[in-house]
Every structure is written in C-alpha cells, then in structure tokens.
Write an enzyme that holds these catalytic residues in place. Structure first.
Site, PDB file in Angstrom:
ATOM      1  N   THR A  22       0.819  -1.209   0.000  1.00  0.00           N
ATOM      2  CA  THR A  22       0.000   0.000   0.000  1.00  0.00           C
ATOM      3  C   THR A  22       0.852   1.257   0.000  1.00  0.00           C
ATOM      4  OG1 THR A  22      -1.566   1.281   1.384  1.00  0.00           O
ATOM      5  CG2 THR A  22      -0.083  -0.205   2.519  1.00  0.00           C
ATOM      6  N   ASP A  23       0.270   2.368  -0.463  1.00  0.00           N
ATOM      7  CA  ASP A  23       0.984   3.639  -0.396  1.00  0.00           C
ATOM      8  C   ASP A  23       1.062   4.179   1.031  1.00  0.00           C
ATOM      9  OD1 ASP A  23      -1.684   4.378  -0.076  1.00  0.00           O
ATOM     10  OD2 ASP A  23      -1.708   5.819  -1.730  1.00  0.00           O
ATOM     11  N   GLU A  24       0.278   3.615   1.941  1.00  0.00           N
ATOM     12  CA  GLU A  24       0.275   4.114   3.318  1.00  0.00           C
ATOM     13  C   GLU A  24       1.590   3.869   4.040  1.00  0.00           C
ATOM     14  OE1 GLU A  24      -3.250   3.809   5.710  1.00  0.00           O
ATOM     15  OE2 GLU A  24      -4.461   3.213   3.985  1.00  0.00           O
TER      16      GLU A  24
ATOM     17  N   TYR B  79      -1.593  -0.443  11.135  1.00  0.00           N
ATOM     18  CA  TYR B  79      -1.781  -1.121   9.849  1.00  0.00           C
ATOM     19  C   TYR B  79      -0.625  -0.840   8.899  1.00  0.00           C
ATOM     20  CZ  TYR B  79      -3.150  -1.392   4.945  1.00  0.00           C
ATOM     21  OH  TYR B  79      -3.154  -1.618   3.591  1.00  0.00           O
TER      22      TYR B  79
ATOM     23  N   LYS C 153       2.380  -3.342   7.339  1.00  0.00           N
ATOM     24  CA  LYS C 153       2.627  -3.537   5.907  1.00  0.00           C
ATOM     25  C   LYS C 153       4.055  -3.124   5.544  1.00  0.00           C
ATOM     26  CE  LYS C 153       0.346  -4.742   3.023  1.00  0.00           C
ATOM     27  NZ  LYS C 153       0.182  -6.122   2.474  1.00  0.00           N
TER      28      LYS C 153
END
Length: 359
Positions: free
Chosen positions: A137-139, A163, A167
C-alpha cells in the site's frame, strides 16, 4: 497474457483478491488456488461466477498456519504467488493491532519461508520462472505534507498507523528474502482502491450503503484529506502485468491519477445517487444533506499521491477508468446488488451459512 500458469492467490476472498481471481479465470488459461482464512471481510460469494470452474480451487487456510502453507505449496505447486492476504482497516488496527502483526508480518514471514523452501527444490527451468508478488500500500510512505510531491518507488517509509507499520514491515521482509536468499520477488504499492464487492467498512461503499438506507454519512475531521483513487479492475490488470512481466527484485507503484478530497468523493457519489435514485425522505433535498462531520481518527494522514510513471513506461500499463466513470460504475453495482451488502450487514454472507460452499 501467457497461458497455463499455476497461480497461488492469498486473500482471494477479499475485495482485490476476488477481483483478481475473477479476472484470471474469466480471461486466461491460468489455474488458481485461492487460500483465505475467511475472516469478517472474506466473502466467497464474490466468486460465485467462477467458483465451479475447473481452473479454480479453494483452501480455507490462515497464512499464519505454516504447516498448512507448506502443504498447499507441495499440493498445488505454483509458478506464481500473488500475496494479497492482509488485515487492512486502519481503524481496526488502532483498536486492536495484534491481528495486524500476526497476519501481515508473521503470515508474510511464513509465506516467504515456505516459498523459499519450495523454490529451492525446483529444477532450474521452473526455478527461473517462479515469481512471488507481494501487494502492499501507499500508506507505508506516510503523509505527504504538501500539495505537490508524489510517492515514488524510492520514497522513504514513514508509516503512521499500526496497519501501515505492519505492511511496511512485511515489505522489508520481502526485500530481505530477495537480497539474502535470492527469492525472486516483486512488490507493488497501490493507492486507495474502490469498485464492486468492496466490504462496506471502506469509505466509498460505506457512504453508498448508508445513503441508500437514509443513514448519516460521517466524514472524519473536515474531510479535506486527499487520496488517490484507483479502480479495482485497473489495479488487477497492473498486478497481472507485474507478476508476468515485471523485473525481479523491483517495486512498482500503482495509482489512479485521481487525487480527490474525501469530502468531494462523498459529494460526487451523492450527486450520482441524486441522479439515479432521488432521496425519498421528505425533509431532505439531496443525499448531501446526510453528510455529517465526526472527530478525526488518531494519526490521520493528510495526503497520499502516487507517481506511477514507472509501471507505465516499463510495462505499458495504464488506467482504463477515470474517477467519474469508475465511481458511477461502482454506485450502479451497489444499486443492483443490494442483497450482497445486506447479507454482509446482517451477517448471513458467510458461504458456510449460505450453502454456496462447504469444505
């Protein structure tokens, strides 16, 4: 697309995973083994169109169970692994981080170890064609503090939530297994996905289903948080491109080129609903009258934006949907599939309960 690959998909009962499997089964000669724990967001009814295909098998397995992962590698003998299984909801990670650590970090470690052991056992020709694609994810990059920069494949990691931290940890593990052990890996980091079959805790389906029921449309803070929105079918096409044509050891960012404030996303879908199915509450003129603002979540990132020029120039991928066309398709799908989300809301969507699948 190449033919006759054996593809192992983790988390294939989830939103992106089910879209991936539908695409593979319906448009190629590849065979798929779907492994999924069937947690609250895993829904095999998203796969009813392919569930009886001879090219599809399902295993109800938790990726934390390493013994079961080993069994599946030996039984199915995949040529490509597409690792999508993850706990992915930020609010849930704040309320209870432990499941995110177990699934996203320990689960990925187990997959890497069993993939490595399996890969080492292959003959040279099969070893050279094996791929392990890790979907992230870009997060993991954290918060873009200004309105101009973009996340690239070289951006530093700076996760904000349990979260995104879990990741980020799994991304680092995947890269380490490539550099230390030579495992042929690929990594993708994507922006916010949306589209049909998305679990209604996410922003767009949550707003659609609430609006259709005349409920409040709660927006965090002032709603000015900016996200880049990627239609799920565009994401799936990119993942297939990367898994089949990507360069081993490389990372590819996948974005929608659709930077929009959360409040504008909700206003856009309200306008679509006003056009398609005008609100019936006499006291309200538009679905936008249902919008409310609630206390912001802790550590809420202000802006994400993806530079996806690498995958476009190196692999020839491009988005087929802009946000307006993708959002209209998504709203129409939920309008035509009310039973699907109603079964989620009343808890009857589990396939074991519905009798659609039993193991």
């Amino acid at each position: 697309m190449q033919t006759n690959k054996k593809i192992l998909v983790t988390g294939g009962a989830g939103f992106i995973g089910s879209a991936m499997i539908r695409k593979i089964i319906q448009s190629s000669d590849h065979t798929v083994c779907n492994i999924d724990k069937l947690t609250y967001s895993g829904n095999l009814s998203s796969l009813t169109s392919v569930i009886n295909s001879s090219k599809y098998t399902f295993e109800k397995v938790d990726i934390v169970d390493r013994k079961e992962i080993k069994r599946i590698f030996q039984k199915f003998r995949p040529e490509i692994v597409i690792h999508l299984a993850a706990e992915s909801h930020v609010d849930r990670s704040i309320d209870g981080p432990s499941e995110f650590i177990k699934t996203n970090i320990v689960g990925t470690f187990n997959l890497l170890e069993e993939a490595k052991s399996y890969w080492i056992s292959l003959d040279d020709s099969k070893k050279s064609s094996f791929r392990f694609l890790h979907v992230s994810t870009d997060e993991v990059f954290g918060d873009l503090k200004n309105k101009f920069g973009f996340f690239s494949e070289d951006s530093s990691y700076n996760p904000s939530s349990p979260y995104s931290a879990s990741k980020a940890s799994s991304d680092h593990l995947v890269r380490a297994w490539n550099r230390t052990f030579g495992l042929p890996i690929l990594i993708t980091n994507c922006s916010n996905n949306y589209g049909p079959y998305q679990f209604p805790e996410k922003l767009i389906p949550h707003m659609i289903t609430n609006a259709l029921q005349g409920k409040s449309l709660p927006i965090y803070g002032n709603g000015k948080q900016i996200r880049d929105w990627l239609y799920v079918d565009d994401h799936v096409n990119a993942l297939l491109k990367v898994s089949l044509e990507g360069k081993i050891g490389e990372t590819y960012n996948i974005g929608g080129d659709n930077e929009i404030e959360n409040i504008e996303v909700v206003r856009m879908l309200c306008k679509i609903l006003d056009d398609l199915i005008p609100i019936k509450k006499k006291s309200l003129n538009s679905y936008t009258d249902l919008i409310s603002f609630v206390k912001d979540r802790p550590g809420h990132d202000q802006r994400y934006a993806i530079d996806c020029s690498k995958i476009k120039t190196k692999l020839g991928w491009k988005q087929l949907e802009n946000f307006e066309t993708g959002l209209r398709k998504t709203v129409n799908w939920y309008l035509n599939n009310t039973k699907w989300y109603e079964q989620i809301q009343d808890g009857s969507y589990r396939l074991e309960r519905l009798g659609i699948y039993s193991q």
